[in-house]
Design a protein around this motif. Structure first.
Motif, PDB file in Angstrom:
ATOM      1  N   LEU A  30       0.827  -1.202   0.000  1.00 41.86           N
ATOM      2  CA  LEU A  30       0.000   0.000   0.000  1.00 41.86           C
ATOM      3  C   LEU A  30       0.865   1.257   0.000  1.00 41.86           C
ATOM      4  O   LEU A  30       1.986   1.249   0.517  1.00 41.86           O
ATOM      5  CB  LEU A  30      -0.909   0.010   1.232  1.00 41.86           C
ATOM      6  CG  LEU A  30      -1.841  -1.202   1.374  1.00 41.86           C
ATOM      7  CD1 LEU A  30      -2.614  -1.115   2.676  1.00 41.86           C
ATOM      8  CD2 LEU A  30      -2.800  -1.297   0.189  1.00 41.86           C
ATOM      9  N   ARG A  31       0.333   2.327  -0.567  1.00 41.23           N
ATOM     10  CA  ARG A  31       0.987   3.633  -0.542  1.00 41.23           C
ATOM     11  C   ARG A  31       0.126   4.582   0.290  1.00 41.23           C
ATOM     12  O   ARG A  31      -1.093   4.455   0.348  1.00 41.23           O
ATOM     13  CB  ARG A  31       1.146   4.194  -1.945  1.00 41.23           C
ATOM     14  CG  ARG A  31       2.074   3.394  -2.841  1.00 41.23           C
ATOM     15  CD  ARG A  31       2.356   4.122  -4.146  1.00 41.23           C
ATOM     16  NE  ARG A  31       1.124   4.492  -4.860  1.00 41.23           N
ATOM     17  CZ  ARG A  31       1.115   5.130  -6.020  1.00 41.23           C
ATOM     18  NH1 ARG A  31       2.259   5.474  -6.595  1.00 41.23           N
ATOM     19  NH2 ARG A  31      -0.022   5.422  -6.606  1.00 41.23           N
ATOM     20  N   GLY A  32       0.788   5.568   0.886  1.00 37.85           N
ATOM     21  CA  GLY A  32       0.050   6.554   1.648  1.00 37.85           C
ATOM     22  C   GLY A  32       0.862   7.064   2.815  1.00 37.85           C
ATOM     23  O   GLY A  32       2.095   7.108   2.756  1.00 37.85           O
ATOM     24  N   ASP A  33       0.165   7.446   3.911  1.00 37.55           N
ATOM     25  CA  ASP A  33       0.871   7.985   5.070  1.00 37.55           C
ATOM     26  C   ASP A  33       0.053   7.747   6.335  1.00 37.55           C
ATOM     27  O   ASP A  33      -1.126   7.382   6.294  1.00 37.55           O
ATOM     28  CB  ASP A  33       1.175   9.475   4.890  1.00 37.55           C
ATOM     29  CG  ASP A  33      -0.051  10.302   4.514  1.00 37.55           C
ATOM     30  OD1 ASP A  33      -1.084  10.162   5.185  1.00 37.55           O
ATOM     31  OD2 ASP A  33       0.022  11.087   3.546  1.00 37.55           O
ATOM     32  N   VAL A  34       0.711   7.967   7.465  1.00 37.78           N
ATOM     33  CA  VAL A  34       0.078   7.814   8.767  1.00 37.78           C
ATOM     34  C   VAL A  34       0.608   8.913   9.678  1.00 37.78           C
ATOM     35  O   VAL A  34       1.775   9.295   9.596  1.00 37.78           O
ATOM     36  CB  VAL A  34       0.353   6.414   9.374  1.00 37.78           C
ATOM     37  CG1 VAL A  34       1.853   6.163   9.556  1.00 37.78           C
ATOM     38  CG2 VAL A  34      -0.370   6.239  10.717  1.00 37.78           C
ATOM     39  N   ARG A  35      -0.267   9.420  10.543  1.00 36.79           N
ATOM     40  CA  ARG A  35       0.171  10.461  11.481  1.00 36.79           C
ATOM     41  C   ARG A  35      -0.662  10.365  12.758  1.00 36.79           C
ATOM     42  O   ARG A  35      -1.779   9.828  12.776  1.00 36.79           O
ATOM     43  CB  ARG A  35       0.018  11.840  10.858  1.00 36.79           C
ATOM     44  CG  ARG A  35      -1.420  12.335  10.781  1.00 36.79           C
ATOM     45  CD  ARG A  35      -1.571  13.606   9.957  1.00 36.79           C
ATOM     46  NE  ARG A  35      -0.608  14.627  10.292  1.00 36.79           N
ATOM     47  CZ  ARG A  35      -0.367  15.705   9.526  1.00 36.79           C
ATOM     48  NH1 ARG A  35      -1.007  15.855   8.362  1.00 36.79           N
ATOM     49  NH2 ARG A  35       0.498  16.616   9.903  1.00 36.79           N
ATOM     50  N   GLY A  40      -6.381  10.460  17.568  1.00 36.23           N
ATOM     51  CA  GLY A  40      -5.760   9.138  17.576  1.00 36.23           C
ATOM     52  C   GLY A  40      -4.741   9.023  16.464  1.00 36.23           C
ATOM     53  O   GLY A  40      -3.757   9.758  16.412  1.00 36.23           O
ATOM     54  N   VAL A  41      -4.965   8.091  15.537  1.00 36.56           N
ATOM     55  CA  VAL A  41      -4.080   7.893  14.390  1.00 36.56           C
ATOM     56  C   VAL A  41      -4.915   7.999  13.119  1.00 36.56           C
ATOM     57  O   VAL A  41      -6.009   7.432  13.022  1.00 36.56           O
ATOM     58  CB  VAL A  41      -3.383   6.518  14.470  1.00 36.56           C
ATOM     59  CG1 VAL A  41      -2.781   6.124  13.127  1.00 36.56           C
ATOM     60  CG2 VAL A  41      -2.293   6.546  15.538  1.00 36.56           C
ATOM     61  N   ILE A  98       5.627   7.915   7.300  1.00 39.65           N
ATOM     62  CA  ILE A  98       5.114   8.393   8.582  1.00 39.65           C
ATOM     63  C   ILE A  98       5.290   9.901   8.628  1.00 39.65           C
ATOM     64  O   ILE A  98       6.393  10.409   8.401  1.00 39.65           O
ATOM     65  CB  ILE A  98       5.843   7.721   9.758  1.00 39.65           C
ATOM     66  CG1 ILE A  98       5.588   6.208   9.742  1.00 39.65           C
ATOM     67  CG2 ILE A  98       5.407   8.317  11.082  1.00 39.65           C
ATOM     68  CD1 ILE A  98       6.340   5.444  10.802  1.00 39.65           C
ATOM     69  N   LEU A  99       4.206  10.628   8.938  1.00 35.78           N
ATOM     70  CA  LEU A  99       4.236  12.083   8.988  1.00 35.78           C
ATOM     71  C   LEU A  99       4.349  12.570  10.432  1.00 35.78           C
ATOM     72  O   LEU A  99       4.079  11.831  11.392  1.00 35.78           O
ATOM     73  CB  LEU A  99       2.959  12.661   8.361  1.00 35.78           C
ATOM     74  CG  LEU A  99       2.678  12.294   6.902  1.00 35.78           C
ATOM     75  CD1 LEU A  99       1.367  12.937   6.464  1.00 35.78           C
ATOM     76  CD2 LEU A  99       3.828  12.733   6.000  1.00 35.78           C
ATOM     77  N   GLU A 100       4.718  13.847  10.570  1.00 35.59           N
ATOM     78  CA  GLU A 100       4.752  14.465  11.892  1.00 35.59           C
ATOM     79  C   GLU A 100       3.339  14.562  12.448  1.00 35.59           C
ATOM     80  O   GLU A 100       2.346  14.578  11.714  1.00 35.59           O
ATOM     81  CB  GLU A 100       5.367  15.869  11.809  1.00 35.59           C
ATOM     82  CG  GLU A 100       6.850  15.879  11.503  1.00 35.59           C
ATOM     83  CD  GLU A 100       7.669  15.223  12.602  1.00 35.59           C
ATOM     84  OE1 GLU A 100       7.385  15.492  13.784  1.00 35.59           O
ATOM     85  OE2 GLU A 100       8.573  14.431  12.291  1.00 35.59           O
TER      86      GLU A 100
END
Length: 806
Positions: A30-35, A40-41, A98-100
């Motif tokens: 998968l592509r994308g981001d999480v912060r 929460g998340v 992973i983002l800030e």
């Protein structure tokens, strides 16, 4: 697959959740981001080379299955992404990143401080590891959380670790999603992190080499072995420590601390050491080991081995000092839960006393300067460090009763982990419940969850009251809760209730009064997930004292109730408390009052002249007590089960003439009875009658049997056991009649008296054998530490129903 966002709610910050998302998303193509953000998340996914609907479903399935050990997923919410900017951002993603963290409205939780994990323990013991003997080693699976946090989102800048910039090696770990220290906010090492040192009571730093030790912790261990008393700065506060097998050291610690009778907690290196002093039944060994060594690492009450090892065939150990837990059937033991403790105890084959760093009943010290001022006269040497403790967190206490671990004090390792409220409470508005006077906690309600504070203590103490106010302000800010209503105990003079009334008047908020025992009942219901609309149960609520809805003092109650309301069906007979609060501290007053209520002192004095408790009472100023009782002056009537226990303990001469801590006489009585429970047949009788306040359970008949047994020389332990059996039988018989009469199939037990394992298990087994369902507390204390949780449930139910009356 279209772009979509996935919102994960729960305990998902500061626990290694984002790296887990990163790892699993990449594994699923998968592509994308999480912060992290205030809710929460947030995960955002765009179509990937291998990404499709099945890939996302597989990803979410693995996320639930491989959730990090300290995390808890409460909800996963999916929706398509159609915002142009978000779509443009995702279009540029070539992989998963992973983002800030984002600063948004707070709807997530902070996890509790967690005991050192096995991987970190292995590192501090490995001479080849760069963290060998480093006392602040941690990772995303362990270490301080609540004790060092100042705000949300939980990032290093909002913790006391902000004062320690990371060295290149630690920074590399912190930035690597594949490392278990990725975004571990307290991450540090010997190069860049906090330091530990020894200091004497005059403030002089001590060189460990002068003690022949390699570092301060090794020197501290050696000083303890010599019989010294040390103040040790830990995770959530200071401890006072000494060798638990050194009688002189333990006695001196008690003298300095002014803690003359209350049992002292112990810390042992491992379960093998504990086995030398406590019974660890084979059938429970795995459960108990997991509890002691798990992230919560509480103080666990275990039955003591009186012969110090012989009962289990192990090697005889050095016996514990007699003053560790005088007259007690249990010992409070815990395992090391921080690197400091692991290093301190690595060479010890016997326990250390590890009691709170304070004078008796004061709040635990957390600050170095405060510790030097308050503990300098109590400890010979202080083991200090320079990582600030922002929030005081005492050790939690657990006891296994009716086959299940049950919290008696909810603090380190458990608070402030949110507790989900039962079905029906999802729409409850933000609320604040302020708890009781003793064993105080407060409770916030938000998003269908209850956020119960750590144990704060007794608000009668001015320092504890100030700590209550400070911690309350912290929680309201930390969780960004703006209450729409407040809940308080009905007692007019509780400091918590006064605070609630002042806040309600200041902010123009509804004030909801929750009767003390109704709050106990609601706490038990909510602890067991009892739905809001599930109907009433029968509650048996036994404690020392609580302000009744009729303005009298209650403490032995049978209530028919649910979250909204209750009706008093029966109670223990109300007996005078001559001297008021003096009767709480001097059990002989309760013995006299019970004998006076059960036929008159003159009758008992004539029948049992020469009997030790009668002679002892005869030497007291009984004329003054007679006047107080006859005129109703400072001798309030109370249906208190706690005072009945005090009276029986006084008759048997156990627990002390003047009590120094709550429950002292009752605990001594339980300990006395423990080994004799299987030897007694029928217990002492109680009488039932009816009156204007409902049915009444009168203990008067037990006194004739008890005093007669004493005069015949029956062993005191059998008399104590007969009292327990008789009380359990009387409670159970009345409960069965009331349940049948009112068509109830469920009984809830709560109140501080039900911390007595003998009574709890006897009543529970009797009710269950009769086919009733019994609800017991597990996650929240049955004592007054759970009152705020119950108040919160009562308040939420009344707000949701539109009924705000008391």
């Amino acid at each position: 697959m279209t772009a979509e966002s996935i919102r994960v709610r729960g305990l998902v910050q500061g626990v290694g959740f984002r790296p887990t998302v990163w790892r699993l998303a990449r594994a699923c193509g998968l592509r994308g981001d999480v912060r992290n953000d205030g809710e929460g998340v947030l995960i955002r996914l765009s179509p990937g080379v291998a990404g499709d609907g099945a890939g996302v479903s597989g990803f979410l399935k693995r996320l639930r299955e491989e959730c990090p050990p300290l995390a808890r997923i409460d909800a996963i919410e999916r929706r398509p992404i159609d915002e142009p900017q978000a779509l443009a951002d995702l279009a540029r993603r070539q992989d998963f990143v992973i983002l800030e963290s984002a600063s948004t409205a707070v709807h997530t939780g902070i996890v509790a401080d967690a005991a050192t994990c096995a991987a970190c323990v292995a590192e501090i013991r490995d001479p080849a590891n760069r963290r060998h003997r480093y006392p602040f080693t941690n990772c995303t699976h362990c270490g301080p959380r609540l004790s060092i946090v100042a705000g949300i989102p939980y990032d290093r800048a909002r913790t006391s670790m902000a004062a320690f910039p990371m060295c290149p090696d630690c920074a590399a770990e912190y930035k690597d999603p594949a490392d278990r220290r990725f975004h571990a906010q307290p991450n540090a090492c010997t190069v860049c992190g906090p330091k530990v040192w020894l200091q004497d009571s005059a403030g002089c730093v001590l060189d460990p080499t002068t003690f022949g030790a390699q570092d301060a912790i090794a020197a501290a261990s050696g000083l303890l072995a010599e019989g010294r008393i040390l103040a040790i700065k830990g995770i959530g506060g200071f401890h006072l420590a000494c060798d638990a097998t050194n009688p002189d050291a333990v006695a001196e610690l008690r003298r300095r601390k002014r803690r003359y009778a209350k049992p002292l907690a112990l810390m042992a290196r491992d379960l093998d050491v504990i086995r030398g002093y406590c019974r660890v039944p084979g059938r429970d060994a795995e459960q108990l080991a997991e509890l002691l060594s798990g992230p919560g690492a509480p103080i666990l009450l275990l039955d003591r081995i009186r012969s110090d090892g012989a009962e289990q065939g192990g090697d005889p150990r050095r016996p514990l000092a007699p003053d560790v837990a005088p007259g007690q059937m249990t010992l409070g033991v815990m395992l090391p839960y921080s690197p400091i403790h692991h290093l301190l105890l690595e060479d010890w084959d016997r326990p250390l006393v590890m009691t709170s760093g304070n004078l008796s009943e004061e709040p635990q010290c957390i600050d170095n300067a405060d510790a030097l001022g308050r503990l300098g006269q109590l400890a010979d040497v202080l083991l200090l460090h320079d990582r600030a403790i922002l929030n005081r967190v005492d050790d939690s206490v657990v006891r296994v009763m009716a086959g299940t671990p049950r919290l008696l004090r909810r603090a380190r390792g458990y608070a402030p982990t949110p507790l989900p409220l039962p079905p029906g409470f999802e729409a409850a508005p933000p609320l604040l419940a302020l708890g009781g006077e003793l064993k105080n906690t407060f409770c916030l309600v938000r998003d269908g969850q209850a956020i119960l504070s750590q144990h704060l203590g007794d608000l009668e103490d001015a320092k504890t009251a100030r700590e209550f106010e400070r911690t309350l302000a912290l929680y309201l800010d930390l969780f960004q809760v703006v209450p729409e209503a407040l809940a308080v105990d009905l007692h007019p003079d509780y400091r918590s209730s006064l605070t609630g009334r002042d806040r309600a008047a200041r902010d123009g908020l509804p004030l909801i009064g929750a009767q003390h025992h109704h709050a106990h009942l609601a706490s038990t219901l909510a602890d067991n997930g009892w739905p809001l609309d599930a109907g009433p149960v029968l509650g048996i609520l036994l404690d020392g004292l609580g302000y009744g809805s009729d303005g009298t003092l209650w403490g032995g109650e049978f209530l028919l109730g649910d979250y909204l309301d209750f009706r008093r069906l029966a109670h223990l007979k109300a007996v005078a408390m001559p001297g008021g609060t003096r009767a709480i501290l001097e059990p002989w007053r309760n013995l006299y009052a019970h004998l006076e209520s059960a036929g008159g002192w003159a009758t008992w004095r004539a029948r049992f002249a020469g009997l030790e408790p009668i002679e002892r009472l005869d030497a007291k100023p009984l004329g003054i007590l007679n006047t107080l009782i006859a005129r109703g002056l400072n001798a309030p009537l109370a249906s208190s089960t706690g005072r009945l226990f005090d009276a029986v303990a006084s008759a048997l001469g156990v627990g002390g003439e003047i009590l120094t801590y709550e429950g002292q006489a009752a605990t001594a009585l339980e300990s006395l009875a423990a080994d004799a429970m299987v030897r007694v047949g029928d217990g002492y009788p109680f009488e039932r009658s009816s009156g204007p306040t409902g049915e009444m359970l009168d203990p008067a008949p037990l006194w004739d049997a008890l005093l007669a047994d004493l005069s015949r020389g029956r062993p005191p332990e059998e008399i104590a056991a007969a009292f327990h059996v008789g009380l359990a039988t009387a409670l159970g018989t009345l409960a069965l009649d009331l349940a049948s009469r009112h068509g109830l199939s469920t009984v809830a037990l709560s109140g501080g008296v039900f911390q007595n394992r003998l009574l709890l298990e006897s009543v529970t087994s009797g009710l269950e054998a009769a086919g009733l369902r019994v609800l017991l507390q597990r996650q929240v204390p049955a004592n007054d530490g759970g009152i705020s949780f119950g108040q919160a449930a009562v308040a939420a139910a009344r707000v949701l129903s539109g009924s705000l009356g008391a």
